[in-house]
Design an enzyme around this catalytic site. Structure first.
Site, PDB file in Angstrom:
ATOM      1  N   ASN A   9       0.944  -1.116   0.098  1.00 37.98           N
ATOM      2  CA  ASN A   9       0.092   0.107  -0.116  1.00 37.98           C
ATOM      3  C   ASN A   9       0.919   1.040   0.075  1.00 37.98           C
ATOM      4  O   ASN A   9       1.460   1.574   1.061  1.00 37.98           O
ATOM      5  CB  ASN A   9      -0.941  -0.051   1.453  1.00 37.98           C
ATOM      6  CG  ASN A   9      -2.141   1.034   1.191  1.00 37.98           C
ATOM      7  OD1 ASN A   9      -1.886   1.977   0.345  1.00 37.98           O
ATOM      8  ND2 ASN A   9      -2.606   0.937   2.478  1.00 37.98           N
ATOM      9  N   ARG A 101      -2.869  -2.350  -3.246  1.00 42.04           N
ATOM     10  CA  ARG A 101      -3.718  -1.628  -3.333  1.00 42.04           C
ATOM     11  C   ARG A 101      -3.694  -0.571  -3.991  1.00 42.04           C
ATOM     12  O   ARG A 101      -2.742   0.207  -4.284  1.00 42.04           O
ATOM     13  CB  ARG A 101      -4.006  -0.758  -1.815  1.00 42.04           C
ATOM     14  CG  ARG A 101      -5.167  -0.030  -1.616  1.00 42.04           C
ATOM     15  CD  ARG A 101      -4.700   0.856  -0.391  1.00 42.04           C
ATOM     16  NE  ARG A 101      -6.201   1.457  -0.236  1.00 42.04           N
ATOM     17  CZ  ARG A 101      -6.632   1.771   1.006  1.00 42.04           C
ATOM     18  NH1 ARG A 101      -5.831   1.945   2.070  1.00 42.04           N
ATOM     19  NH2 ARG A 101      -7.861   2.388   1.391  1.00 42.04           N
ATOM     20  N   HIS A 189     -12.652   3.221  -0.213  1.00 37.43           N
ATOM     21  CA  HIS A 189     -12.711   2.431   0.911  1.00 37.43           C
ATOM     22  C   HIS A 189     -13.464   1.080   0.702  1.00 37.43           C
ATOM     23  O   HIS A 189     -13.716   0.398   1.664  1.00 37.43           O
ATOM     24  CB  HIS A 189     -13.635   2.959   2.022  1.00 37.43           C
ATOM     25  CG  HIS A 189     -12.752   4.195   2.755  1.00 37.43           C
ATOM     26  ND1 HIS A 189     -13.394   5.310   3.201  1.00 37.43           N
ATOM     27  CD2 HIS A 189     -11.332   4.354   2.899  1.00 37.43           C
ATOM     28  CE1 HIS A 189     -12.358   6.298   3.564  1.00 37.43           C
ATOM     29  NE2 HIS A 189     -11.257   5.677   3.579  1.00 37.43           N
ATOM     30  N   ARG A 249      -9.526  16.644   4.545  1.00 34.89           N
ATOM     31  CA  ARG A 249     -10.169  16.825   3.325  1.00 34.89           C
ATOM     32  C   ARG A 249     -11.678  17.272   3.663  1.00 34.89           C
ATOM     33  O   ARG A 249     -12.274  17.141   4.581  1.00 34.89           O
ATOM     34  CB  ARG A 249     -10.458  15.294   2.585  1.00 34.89           C
ATOM     35  CG  ARG A 249      -9.302  15.066   1.876  1.00 34.89           C
ATOM     36  CD  ARG A 249      -9.504  13.613   1.413  1.00 34.89           C
ATOM     37  NE  ARG A 249      -8.806  12.523   2.112  1.00 34.89           N
ATOM     38  CZ  ARG A 249      -8.720  11.258   1.902  1.00 34.89           C
ATOM     39  NH1 ARG A 249      -9.804  10.866   1.127  1.00 34.89           N
ATOM     40  NH2 ARG A 249      -8.135  10.487   2.552  1.00 34.89           N
ATOM     41  N   GLU A 388      -7.829  -4.353   5.505  1.00 31.34           N
ATOM     42  CA  GLU A 388      -7.919  -4.141   4.106  1.00 31.34           C
ATOM     43  C   GLU A 388      -6.567  -5.056   3.510  1.00 31.34           C
ATOM     44  O   GLU A 388      -6.754  -5.605   2.443  1.00 31.34           O
ATOM     45  CB  GLU A 388      -7.489  -2.712   3.621  1.00 31.34           C
ATOM     46  CG  GLU A 388      -8.666  -1.799   3.959  1.00 31.34           C
ATOM     47  CD  GLU A 388      -8.305  -0.332   4.254  1.00 31.34           C
ATOM     48  OE1 GLU A 388      -7.608  -0.122   5.097  1.00 31.34           O
ATOM     49  OE2 GLU A 388      -8.916   0.593   3.538  1.00 31.34           O
TER      50      GLU A 388
END
Ligand code: ADP
Length: 408
Positions: A9, A101, A189, A249, A388
């Site tokens: 990742n 990822r 996600h 964000r 993940e």
């Protein structure tokens, strides 16, 4: 040497990785849960790199601040260092496959895919859709192809889990030709939500078939409406900026604000993008931090820190309403991500904001981290840690097994 599956990742200056191996205790051949043996993090790539590798129990097994052999120490050096460390560690691990990822799969990639030239070209063409993330995700794929050309690689997408949403949930009300060009809601996600959906039944069998709002609350934050384990709506849209306010964000923003930033504030598109991605959200409101722990520590004495948290909770409460509308009701909410898993105060405040849905908070269970944090006849609320990387490891194995190239 044992065969290892490497999960990567990659960010702009970091490389997170995890290493999985076949379970020695002899899992069934179709066992889809490979065993994690190491997790590591390279930070400061391009500047002052620092590497930490931990074993399954979280103990540090390697730590280093390597010096560049030539020029700057970047992702390529980092990957070579990881492969070399694995070869030399306790009998040695040979890389058998790499799972990545990748933030954006676009319309074409609705499932994990083995990377070849055509796939890499297609993923490259998606860079304009995720300019701050996609290039960093693709760089290690290129490095592995250069350094280990025979190593199978699989790309796993954050968008893929949402592709089967009803068309109406994916459309923006813009001219059709823009939609055809790819201006639509993708959602993100997805690896986290796919993992949560895959283990709901382990917590309560009725959840797997029910109407569940999953709340991934970390530095990035979003909600996903799951019906029988499938995504039917989510708060992120075309980009990972949409929906909830996040660490840095902005979340949902009237598109008119962007025109104002360009015309009246005189910002370039790049500067406007940076401001909305990196200086907004919890950091923008509080003026001090994007980190929930830091905000909680200050909230008593600092009204701006309190307001940042309050806005986060308020927006989550409103968006839960939107997810429940998409589901036509709610059976459970699942909290995950760094904040969702660890911050009992956020969970309590969110459940209070969504009290209209009939949640009844179990204070003691919530303080203890759950997994079940409600009681009584209403909808339930759960704390379920996401994973993940496990999802990427499973997907990578499944793709290669389907191609008759089992790796573990
Ligand atoms: P990312 O989206 O980068 O993977 P994480 O899922 O790790 O981020 O979440 C990071 C967020 O989780 C930060 O805001 C951090 O403050 C918060 N967090 C982590 N641990 C705790 C804790 N014990 N209490 C409150 N917040 C926490």
């Amino acid at each position: 040497m044992r065969a290892a599956l490497l999960v990567l990742n990659a960010g702009s200056s970091s490389l997170k990785f995890q290493v999985f191996e076949a379970c020695e205790e002899g899992p069934a051949p179709d066992e889809d849960r490979p065993r994690r043996v190491f997790r590591g993090l390279f930070e400061g790539l391009g500047g002052s790199p620092h590497l930490v590798i931990r074993d399954r129990d979280g103990l540090i097994v390697a730590e280093d601040s390597p010096a560049a052999r030539r020029g700057r120490y970047g992702h390529e050096d980092a990957l070579l260092a990881v492969a070399e460390w694995l070869r030399g560690h306790r009998g040695g691990y040979r890389l058998a496959a790499v799972g990545h990822r990748v933030v954006h799969g676009g319309r074409a990639h609705t499932a994990p895919v083995r990377v070849d030239d055509a796939v890499l070209d297609a993923l490259d063409r998606l860079v304009p859709l995720a300019p701050l993330h996609q290039p960093h995700n693709l760089e290690p794929i290129r490095i592995v192809r250069r350094q280990f050309p025979d190593l199978p690689q699989v790309a796993c997408f954050d968008t893929a889990f949402h592709h089967a949403q009803p068309e109406i949930a994916q459309l923006f009300a813009v001219p059709r030709e823009m939609t055809e060009q790819g201006v639509r809601r993708y959602g993100f996600h997805g690896l986290s939500y796919a993992y949560i959906a895959s283990i709901l039944g382990d917590y309560a069998s009725e959840l797997a078939a029910g109407r569940v709002v999953a709340a991934h609350l970390g530095n990035g934050a979003s909600l996903c409406a799951l019906r029988a384990g499938r995504s039917v709506a989510t708060t992120m849209g075309f980009s990972a900026l949409d929906g909830l306010p996040m660490g840095t964000r902005c979340g949902s923003l009237d598109a008119g604000v962007v025109f104002y930033m360009l015309r009246e504030m005189g910002l370039t598109p790049d500067a406007a993008e940076r401001l909305l991605y990196t200086r907004s959200g919890l950091l923008g409101i509080s003026g001090v931090s994007n980190d929930m722990r830091a905000l909680r520590a200050r909230a008593g004495a600092d009204p701006d820190a309190r307001m940042a948290i309050d806005l986060f909770i308020y927006r989550i409460g409103r968006e839960i309403g939107s997810m429940v509308a998409a589901l036509g009701g709610i059976d459970a909410i699942v909290f995950t991500g760094g904040i969702g898993e660890n911050d009992a105060a956020t969970r309590a405040e969110v459940l209070r904001a969504a009290a209209w849905a009939g949640f009844s908070l179990d204070e003691a269970a919530n303080a203890g981290g759950g997994p079940l944090v409600t009681r009584g006849p209403g909808p339930s609320a759960w704390v379920i840690p996401t994973d993940e990387e496990a999802m990427i490891a499973r997907d990578t194995r499944a793709v290669l097994a389907a191609m008759r190239q089992p790796v573990l």
